[in-house]
Design an enzyme around this catalytic site. Sequence first.
Site, PDB file in Angstrom:
ATOM      1  N   HIS A  77       0.818  -1.221   0.000  1.00  0.00           N
ATOM      2  CA  HIS A  77       0.000   0.000   0.000  1.00  0.00           C
ATOM      3  C   HIS A  77       0.848   1.267   0.000  1.00  0.00           C
ATOM      4  CE1 HIS A  77      -3.633  -2.410   1.781  1.00  0.00           C
ATOM      5  NE2 HIS A  77      -3.452  -2.613   0.495  1.00  0.00           N
ATOM      6  N   CYS A  92       4.623  13.595 -13.575  1.00  0.00           N
ATOM      7  CA  CYS A  92       5.760  12.926 -14.238  1.00  0.00           C
ATOM      8  C   CYS A  92       6.046  11.542 -13.658  1.00  0.00           C
ATOM      9  CB  CYS A  92       7.015  13.799 -14.162  1.00  0.00           C
ATOM     10  SG  CYS A  92       7.692  13.947 -12.505  1.00  0.00           S
ATOM     11  N   LEU A 144      -4.614  -9.693  18.008  1.00  0.00           N
ATOM     12  CA  LEU A 144      -5.208  -9.424  19.310  1.00  0.00           C
ATOM     13  C   LEU A 144      -6.433 -10.311  19.514  1.00  0.00           C
ATOM     14  CD1 LEU A 144      -4.426  -7.472  21.534  1.00  0.00           C
ATOM     15  CD2 LEU A 144      -5.878  -5.735  20.455  1.00  0.00           C
ATOM     16  N   GLU A 145      -7.175 -10.504  18.432  1.00  0.00           N
ATOM     17  CA  GLU A 145      -8.404 -11.320  18.482  1.00  0.00           C
ATOM     18  C   GLU A 145      -8.603 -11.946  17.103  1.00  0.00           C
ATOM     19  OE1 GLU A 145     -11.447  -7.634  17.603  1.00  0.00           O
ATOM     20  OE2 GLU A 145     -10.815  -8.032  19.661  1.00  0.00           O
ATOM     21  N   ALA A 178       0.752  -7.888  19.799  1.00  0.00           N
ATOM     22  CA  ALA A 178       1.836  -8.275  18.881  1.00  0.00           C
ATOM     23  C   ALA A 178       3.190  -8.311  19.579  1.00  0.00           C
ATOM     24  CB  ALA A 178       1.880  -7.292  17.697  1.00  0.00           C
TER      25      ALA A 178
END
Length: 230
Positions: free
Chosen positions: A105, A116, A199-200, A216
């Site tokens: 992303h 350009c 987390l879930e 995490a």
Amino acid sequence: MSIVILTGAGISAESGLGTFRDKDGIWTKVDLRDVATPEGFARDPAYVLEFYAARRAHGAEAKPNAAHFALARLESALLDQVLIITQNIDVLHETAGAKNVLHMHGVTNRDLCNNCGNRQETEQALTVESICPQCKSKGTLRPDVVWFGEMPYHMETIEKALEGCTTFVSIGTSGEVYPAAGFVASARMAGAHTIELNLEPSSGGNLFVESHYGPATEVVPKWVDEMLGQ
Ligand code: NAD
């Protein structure tokens, strides 16, 4: 062995960078159609540039956390067997020392010229008055991030990596945004072992054979230690 790791906003949450879809997430405060679509940018470029100037400033201040460092440790121990694909537009994986990182992303700390096509890394905030250093046009620069309705980067390389992976790990992503949300299905088709660290449970949580839930900074270092037999 080939390990493909997909990361999302959850891995950077404990570095102080807000997630998008959680309670208090960024999308509860701004409308994604206003700040994360080409149409929103065309409607009100000053508003969009201000939004990303804040993301750029927060990103520059943020520090990698134990989860980013653990993945960098895994990559350095297993050399070219690890590929990190991130949906995150921060560069905390690289700051932590990871090298094999694909930003599907884009990144907040890079400008793209709509005129350009020049790309340039920078920490400066963009405004509608900003001038492209390459073609000198005014008002044609945007952050080099992929908005809804635009094609994510590196898709060919990612598809090949998924086809050849033996382990697929999804970390801190809600599984709501395609094509990333479909990677687990591709990895399963390739016969890979699939692991979710979050987390879930995410939307596609039942597609993972192994799962570990918690912050995490706890679950990722623990998983890396297990992978490295430590
Ligand atoms: P999301 O907001 O949709 O989901 C976040 C996920 O992280 C949730 O599943 C949540 O349970 C989990 N999570 C939250 N805190 C966590 C923690 N401490 N430890 C582990 N998991 C935690 O984010 P997403 O799935 O990455 O959505 C994709 C989009 O979000 C992408 O377009 C991406 O560019 C963008 N995004 C990037 C950043 C960043 O660069 N840091 C921040 C916000 C959003």
